[in-house]
Design a protein around this motif. Structure first.
Motif, mmCIF file in Angstrom:
data_model
loop_
_atom_site.group_PDB
_atom_site.id
_atom_site.type_symbol
_atom_site.label_atom_id
_atom_site.label_comp_id
_atom_site.label_asym_id
_atom_site.label_seq_id
_atom_site.Cartn_x
_atom_site.Cartn_y
_atom_site.Cartn_z
ATOM 1 N N UNK A 203 0.796 -1.225 0.000
ATOM 2 C CA UNK A 203 0.000 0.000 0.000
ATOM 3 C C UNK A 203 0.832 1.281 0.000
ATOM 4 N N UNK A 204 1.905 1.340 0.766
ATOM 5 C CA UNK A 204 2.650 2.583 0.908
ATOM 6 C C UNK A 204 3.669 2.802 -0.208
ATOM 7 N N UNK A 205 3.887 1.832 -1.070
ATOM 8 C CA UNK A 205 4.903 1.957 -2.104
ATOM 9 C C UNK A 205 4.269 1.985 -3.471
ATOM 10 N N UNK A 206 5.064 2.422 -4.425
ATOM 11 C CA UNK A 206 4.633 2.343 -5.812
ATOM 12 C C UNK A 206 5.843 1.921 -6.626
ATOM 13 N N UNK A 207 5.584 1.452 -7.824
ATOM 14 C CA UNK A 207 6.692 1.135 -8.711
ATOM 15 C C UNK A 207 6.713 2.191 -9.812
ATOM 16 N N UNK A 208 7.815 2.276 -10.488
ATOM 17 C CA UNK A 208 7.998 3.307 -11.502
ATOM 18 C C UNK A 208 7.960 2.671 -12.885
ATOM 19 N N UNK A 209 7.191 3.276 -13.765
ATOM 20 C CA UNK A 209 7.098 2.851 -15.149
ATOM 21 C C UNK A 209 7.655 3.957 -16.044
ATOM 22 N N UNK A 210 8.210 3.553 -17.168
ATOM 23 C CA UNK A 210 8.557 4.515 -18.204
ATOM 24 C C UNK A 210 7.331 4.671 -19.092
ATOM 25 N N UNK A 211 6.971 5.897 -19.388
ATOM 26 C CA UNK A 211 5.840 6.177 -20.273
ATOM 27 C C UNK A 211 6.197 7.413 -21.094
ATOM 28 N N UNK A 212 5.371 7.699 -22.063
ATOM 29 C CA UNK A 212 5.611 8.897 -22.869
ATOM 30 C C UNK A 212 4.598 9.969 -22.503
ATOM 31 N N UNK A 213 5.080 11.202 -22.455
ATOM 32 C CA UNK A 213 4.181 12.324 -22.164
ATOM 33 C C UNK A 213 3.531 12.786 -23.472
ATOM 34 N N UNK A 214 2.802 13.899 -23.422
ATOM 35 C CA UNK A 214 2.083 14.402 -24.593
ATOM 36 C C UNK A 214 3.008 14.780 -25.744
ATOM 37 N N UNK A 215 4.255 15.079 -25.412
ATOM 38 C CA UNK A 215 5.211 15.482 -26.446
ATOM 39 C C UNK A 215 6.055 14.310 -26.959
ATOM 40 N N UNK A 216 5.789 13.097 -26.445
ATOM 41 C CA UNK A 216 6.526 11.915 -26.886
ATOM 42 C C UNK A 216 7.820 11.667 -26.151
ATOM 43 N N UNK A 217 8.086 12.432 -25.119
ATOM 44 C CA UNK A 217 9.296 12.251 -24.309
ATOM 45 C C UNK A 217 9.053 11.189 -23.235
ATOM 46 N N UNK A 218 10.109 10.424 -22.945
ATOM 47 C CA UNK A 218 9.991 9.435 -21.880
ATOM 48 C C UNK A 218 10.000 10.125 -20.524
ATOM 49 N N UNK A 219 9.090 9.708 -19.666
ATOM 50 C CA UNK A 219 9.004 10.229 -18.302
ATOM 51 C C UNK A 219 8.812 9.059 -17.349
ATOM 52 N N UNK A 220 9.173 9.270 -16.099
ATOM 53 C CA UNK A 220 8.957 8.262 -15.067
ATOM 54 C C UNK A 220 7.610 8.534 -14.413
ATOM 55 N N UNK A 221 6.769 7.482 -14.341
ATOM 56 C CA UNK A 221 5.428 7.642 -13.793
ATOM 57 C C UNK A 221 5.223 6.614 -12.681
ATOM 58 N N UNK A 222 4.867 7.059 -11.470
ATOM 59 C CA UNK A 222 4.583 6.101 -10.401
ATOM 60 C C UNK A 222 3.290 5.344 -10.686
ATOM 61 N N UNK A 223 3.269 4.077 -10.297
ATOM 62 C CA UNK A 223 2.090 3.240 -10.487
ATOM 63 C C UNK A 223 1.759 2.552 -9.173
ATOM 64 N N UNK A 224 0.497 2.495 -8.818
ATOM 65 C CA UNK A 224 0.059 1.799 -7.608
ATOM 66 C C UNK A 224 0.084 0.285 -7.824
ATOM 67 N N UNK A 225 0.183 -0.149 -9.037
ATOM 68 C CA UNK A 225 0.258 -1.577 -9.311
ATOM 69 C C UNK A 225 -0.521 -1.959 -10.547
ATOM 70 N N UNK A 226 -0.412 -3.215 -10.869
ATOM 71 C CA UNK A 226 -1.066 -3.776 -12.036
ATOM 72 C C UNK A 226 -1.572 -5.140 -11.608
ATOM 73 N N UNK A 227 -2.843 -5.420 -11.783
ATOM 74 C CA UNK A 227 -3.448 -6.636 -11.238
ATOM 75 C C UNK A 227 -2.679 -7.919 -11.541
ATOM 76 N N UNK A 228 -2.245 -8.179 -12.783
ATOM 77 C CA UNK A 228 -1.493 -9.422 -13.030
ATOM 78 C C UNK A 228 -0.192 -9.499 -12.216
#
Length: 143
Positions: A14-39
């Motif tokens: 609950x208190x942690x998150x993992x970091x994903x690489x994603x693209x922002x609106x301009x197509x640049x890679x950014x680090x985005x925290x995620x609470x999780x993914x069911x699988x």
């Protein structure tokens, strides 16, 4: 994956998150925290269930006199005898000897202190075992 598509399912930790690489609106890679993914959360829960079962079996083996308390602590930290030997600066055969009740009883004080330090146990804590395995995450879940 776009920034807004990063999964935010209920997290195992609950208190942690993992970091994903994603693209922002301009197509640049950014680090985005995620609470999780069911699988991924389900796979982690299943892995912790296996670890809990192994620790319960280890406690039974120790109570039956087949292993020393060191065995529980080693498994709780997901180690084998070779890895544990490397961390405490002993040979593998000596650690294996300490895993047996007779070898554990003859263990020198400095070896006990090394094990306690590694496992972050108080002095004499190596001999203390819980009634049930203590895990860093609750695996009680509903399917």
């Amino acid at each position: 994956m776009k920034e807004q598509d990063v999964p935010q399912d209920a997290a195992l930790f609950e208190q942690w998150s993992e970091i994903f690489y994603a693209t922002d609106e301009e197509g640049n890679y950014v680090l985005v925290p995620s609470r999780g993914w069911d699988p991924a959360n389900l796979a982690n829960i299943q892995a912790w269930d296996v670890i809990r079962e192994e620790l319960e079996q280890a406690l039974d083996e120790i109570r039956a006199g087949r292993f020393s308390p060191l065995y529980y602590h080693m498994l709780r930290f997901q180690m084998n005898a070779g890895l544990l030997a490397g961390y405490v600066g002993l040979s593998r055969w000596r650690v294996k000897r300490h895993l047996r009740p007779a070898g554990y009883a003859k263990m020198k004080q400095d070896a006990r202190e090394n094990y306690c330090r590694l496992f972050k146990l108080p002095e004499g804590g190596l001999d203390l075992l819980p009634e049930r395995p203590q895990l860093p995450v609750a695996t009680d879940h509903q399917e």
